[in-house]
Motif scaffolding. Structure first.
Motif, PDB file in Angstrom:
ATOM      1  N   LEU A   1      32.017  46.273  42.834  1.00  0.00           N
ATOM      2  CA  LEU A   1      32.782  46.834  41.732  1.00  0.00           C
ATOM      3  C   LEU A   1      33.833  45.851  41.231  1.00  0.00           C
ATOM      4  N   LEU A   2      34.592  45.243  42.156  1.00  0.00           N
ATOM      5  CA  LEU A   2      35.639  44.298  41.757  1.00  0.00           C
ATOM      6  C   LEU A   2      35.049  42.996  41.230  1.00  0.00           C
ATOM      7  N   ALA A   3      33.881  42.625  41.750  1.00  0.00           N
ATOM      8  CA  ALA A   3      33.230  41.404  41.270  1.00  0.00           C
ATOM      9  C   ALA A   3      32.792  41.539  39.815  1.00  0.00           C
ATOM     10  N   ARG A   4      32.495  42.754  39.388  1.00  0.00           N
ATOM     11  CA  ARG A   4      32.005  42.989  38.028  1.00  0.00           C
ATOM     12  C   ARG A   4      33.128  43.301  37.038  1.00  0.00           C
ATOM     13  N   ARG A   5      34.319  43.523  37.541  1.00  0.00           N
ATOM     14  CA  ARG A   5      35.373  44.069  36.692  1.00  0.00           C
ATOM     15  C   ARG A   5      35.689  43.183  35.494  1.00  0.00           C
ATOM     16  N   HIS A   6      35.876  41.892  35.707  1.00  0.00           N
ATOM     17  CA  HIS A   6      36.279  41.007  34.607  1.00  0.00           C
ATOM     18  C   HIS A   6      35.166  40.854  33.572  1.00  0.00           C
ATOM     19  N   ALA A   7      33.927  40.712  34.051  1.00  0.00           N
ATOM     20  CA  ALA A   7      32.800  40.606  33.119  1.00  0.00           C
ATOM     21  C   ALA A   7      32.639  41.897  32.323  1.00  0.00           C
ATOM     22  N   LEU A   8      32.863  43.015  32.982  1.00  0.00           N
ATOM     23  CA  LEU A   8      32.750  44.307  32.313  1.00  0.00           C
ATOM     24  C   LEU A   8      33.853  44.475  31.272  1.00  0.00           C
ATOM     25  N   SER A   9      35.062  44.028  31.598  1.00  0.00           N
ATOM     26  CA  SER A   9      36.168  44.093  30.646  1.00  0.00           C
ATOM     27  C   SER A   9      35.831  43.306  29.387  1.00  0.00           C
ATOM     28  N   LYS A  10      35.257  42.128  29.578  1.00  0.00           N
ATOM     29  CA  LYS A  10      34.882  41.276  28.441  1.00  0.00           C
ATOM     30  C   LYS A  10      33.791  41.924  27.609  1.00  0.00           C
ATOM     31  N   ALA A  11      32.805  42.512  28.289  1.00  0.00           N
ATOM     32  CA  ALA A  11      31.680  43.124  27.588  1.00  0.00           C
ATOM     33  C   ALA A  11      32.107  44.356  26.793  1.00  0.00           C
ATOM     34  N   LEU A  12      33.044  45.137  27.353  1.00  0.00           N
ATOM     35  CA  LEU A  12      33.469  46.375  26.702  1.00  0.00           C
ATOM     36  C   LEU A  12      34.624  46.161  25.730  1.00  0.00           C
ATOM     37  N   GLY A  13      35.269  44.994  25.812  1.00  0.00           N
ATOM     38  CA  GLY A  13      36.367  44.702  24.907  1.00  0.00           C
ATOM     39  C   GLY A  13      37.659  45.406  25.244  1.00  0.00           C
ATOM     40  N   VAL A  14      37.815  45.848  26.484  1.00  0.00           N
ATOM     41  CA  VAL A  14      39.032  46.520  26.935  1.00  0.00           C
ATOM     42  C   VAL A  14      39.208  46.223  28.420  1.00  0.00           C
ATOM     43  N   LYS A  15      40.461  46.094  28.859  1.00  0.00           N
ATOM     44  CA  LYS A  15      40.724  45.749  30.252  1.00  0.00           C
ATOM     45  C   LYS A  15      40.372  46.899  31.175  1.00  0.00           C
ATOM     46  N   ILE A  16      39.475  46.625  32.124  1.00  0.00           N
ATOM     47  CA  ILE A  16      39.089  47.612  33.127  1.00  0.00           C
ATOM     48  C   ILE A  16      39.897  47.345  34.388  1.00  0.00           C
TER      49      ILE A  16
END
Length: 231
Positions: free
Chosen positions: A39-54
């Motif tokens: 979950l933490l490994a994906r957080r930054h990539a997911l934030s970038k993909a969704l356009g909002v800080k996760i």
């Protein structure tokens, strides 16, 4: 010489509410760990993909709301007659924020019906409003389940006090690196402590355990959590 520190209005209010809850709610407590390595490994990539800080709180609020949808009894409150449990029709997650004015609890309404990105955006807005003392009454009312995360303060684990408006609170500690044996070798994983306080009048241990286990399972599998469709 003694030093006297006057209580603020918010401190007085919180003190009265927490004392009321402690006196009237017979709570029990459950604890377990969630593996949040992926979950933490994906957080930054997911934030970038969704356009909002996760943030970690984003995942936690999402998982908590979806689990409550499966186990709605944790949202219940004892009715005025004391003979029945009233279950609200909305899952509104209150999350604790430390502000200059003291602890405040903004509420994400109908959190189970919102996507991860929507929760992240609302969480950011509410947190900013809390820290600048701009929360409206509507933004702090309607809580049906609560969450408090002290991981950022280097706390391993703790037990929360169920607020008067709810019957359960999820308390979250910091992420720890641990050695996990897998296929005869040790791997470094990241684990987060989860503690659940529940009003025993509302639910029993087995039901609450299934609820907490579902939260942990969703955090263990971020792809499943991300793809869960809001209703």
């Amino acid at each position: 010489m003694k030093t006297y520190v006057p209580l603020t209005r918010i401190q007085k209010l919180i003190g009265r509410r927490m004392l009321q809850s402690k006196r009237t709610k017979p709570c029990f407590y459950l604890e377990r760990k969630a593996d949040v390595t992926e979950l933490l490994a994906r957080r930054h990539a997911l934030s970038k993909a969704l356009g909002v800080k996760i943030t970690s709180n984003t995942f936690l609020i999402h998982a908590l709301a979806l689990a409550a949808r499966r186990y709605p009894l944790v949202l219940g409150r004892l009715g005025d007659s004391g003979a029945a449990i009233d279950i609200p029709d909305e899952i509104n997650v209150g999350f604790a924020v430390n502000s200059p004015q003291g602890l405040v609890v903004p509420v994400i309404r109908q959190a189970d019906r919102k996507t991860l990105a929507e929760i992240a955006d609302e969480e950011r807005t509410l947190t900013q409003s809390a820290r600048s003392n701009k929360l409206t009454l509507e933004q702090i009312e309607g809580e049906t389940i609560a969450m408090s995360n002290l991981g950022a303060y280097d706390i391993d684990t703790f037990l929360g006090i169920v607020p008067p408006a709810a019957s359960a609170i999820l308390a979250v500690g910091k992420v720890l690196r641990v050695a996990v044996p897998i296929d005869g070798r040790c791997e470094a994983h990241k684990q987060m402590s989860l503690s659940l306080a529940v009003d025993r009048r509302i639910t029993d241990g087995a039901y609450a355990a299934r609820f907490l286990n579902l939260i942990a399972e969703q955090l263990n599998d971020p792809e499943r959590l991300q793809q869960e469709d809001p209703q």
